[in-house]
Enzyme design. Sequence first.
Site, PDB file in Angstrom:
ATOM      1  CG  LEU A 212      -2.267  -0.899   0.973  1.00  0.00           C
ATOM      2  CD1 LEU A 212      -2.474  -0.257   2.794  1.00  0.00           C
ATOM      3  CD2 LEU A 212      -3.278  -0.684   0.884  1.00  0.00           C
ATOM      4  CG  HIS A 213       2.801   3.628  -2.868  1.00  0.00           C
ATOM      5  ND1 HIS A 213       2.652   1.358  -3.649  1.00  0.00           N
ATOM      6  CD2 HIS A 213       2.936   4.455  -3.927  1.00  0.00           C
ATOM      7  CE1 HIS A 213       2.512   2.485  -4.959  1.00  0.00           C
ATOM      8  NE2 HIS A 213       2.715   3.599  -5.639  1.00  0.00           N
ATOM      9  NE  ARG A 214      -0.938   3.904  -6.991  1.00  0.00           N
ATOM     10  CZ  ARG A 214      -0.359   4.718  -7.822  1.00  0.00           C
ATOM     11  NH1 ARG A 214      -0.561   5.547  -6.887  1.00  0.00           N
ATOM     12  NH2 ARG A 214       0.249   3.340  -7.653  1.00  0.00           N
ATOM     13  NE  ARG A 247       2.779   8.682  -0.280  1.00  0.00           N
ATOM     14  CZ  ARG A 247       2.702  10.192  -1.066  1.00  0.00           C
ATOM     15  NH1 ARG A 247       3.864  10.435  -1.552  1.00  0.00           N
ATOM     16  NH2 ARG A 247       1.708  11.338  -1.311  1.00  0.00           N
ATOM     17  CG  ASP A 290      -2.196   1.176  -2.780  1.00  0.00           C
ATOM     18  OD1 ASP A 290      -1.303   0.675  -3.564  1.00  0.00           O
ATOM     19  OD2 ASP A 290      -2.096   1.892  -1.832  1.00  0.00           O
TER      20      ASP A 290
END
Length: 371
Positions: A212-214, A247, A290
């Site tokens: 997940l990073h969006r 992030r 994502d």
Amino acid sequence: MTIRNLACVVGARPNFMKMAPLLRALAAYPRLRPVLIHTGQHYDENLSDVFFEDLGMKRPEICLEVGSGKHGEQTARILERVEAVLEQGPPGGGRYDRLIVVGDVNSTMAAALAATKLGIPIAHVEAGLRSFDRTMPEEINRIVTDAISDLLLVSEPAGLENLRREGHPESQLHLVGNVMIDTLLHLLPKAQARDTLARHGLRPGDYGVVTLHRPSNVDRPEVLGPLLDVLREASDDLRLVFPIHPRTRQRLQRFGLMDRLHGNGLAPMAPLGYLDFLALTSQARLIVTDSGGLQEESTALGVPCLTMRANTERPITVELGTSTLIGNDAEALQTRLREVLAGTYKRGERPALWDGRAAERIAAILDREAA
Ligand code: UD1
């Protein structure tokens, strides 16, 4: 023989595996001279250096070290530094005849802007993808890059339709397939020969992989918190390994959510290199992500992919492949997860031209224009 100098720009993790096969394919054409330029958008050892090693890719001739920043700051720094490099011309003398950019990161768009103002024509690899969601930074990068490129190299049929609708002439459009899958097919045997699973105490088919990073998923605690709860709950049924993007880690720390990662079968870890990650994904029972690239890779691997997004710019991965859009709906994730475990989840097919030869097709097109 007239030499054509190609400025090949990469900047962030997903760029490296798209440029690597292209550089390999270009080596067969003596009149095409690629110069590899790394903007330095990603600079961490495990988001950048390890990829050059794993992919067997030559080190960049030019490194711009732009680093992180707000979108405007980062884009501006890339624009300024790429412009200077393009003006200077290739290290061996002469001028650049083309810019080649891949994907949809800030480096892609900023390099393209610099080139177009200098009158250098642009080839965009992975052109035409559209999520139709302009709140995604990548969507803006895709639209801008395509608008100023004159050679549009497309990975799936929807990309052709989008570019036609936006008014690009047929002469600019080429359906070439997927360069990221070139890399995957090339390195799959090497990845699976590693001891990655054993090192993490995993057995083939016994675990899922989460990424997940969006910004839409990780930048707000009221979205990220419940997502973690869902994953933790799902990990009761299937162990989930979760390499965490910097992030995401930063946000987890800032929101005080780190402790929500522990317990049940959720296993957080540092980001992995290309080969270790492919070893994990290719032998996983399912992927929860994502990431755009991972939707494609899971389709190529035939591994079920539960995509934590409301839309996708890669519709073929849903229509033909193994991906299902889940948004951030906890119940939908559980339902699909149980389908996967019960063996009733859809199978999926590998799209046409995702055959490991996309980069060869692109190199042949670039050589033809040199003739
Ligand atoms: C970028 C791309 C995204 C891609 C992703 C893959 C854009 C707009 N986004 O997102 O499309 O899917 O790469 O990883 O270009 N950071 C580090 N080390 C690094 C790089 C970044 O710690 O080497 C941290 C910094 O805190 C930085 C944050 O990650 O502020 C975000 O980095 P940035 O390059 O802006 O975008 P990504 O989220 O990595």
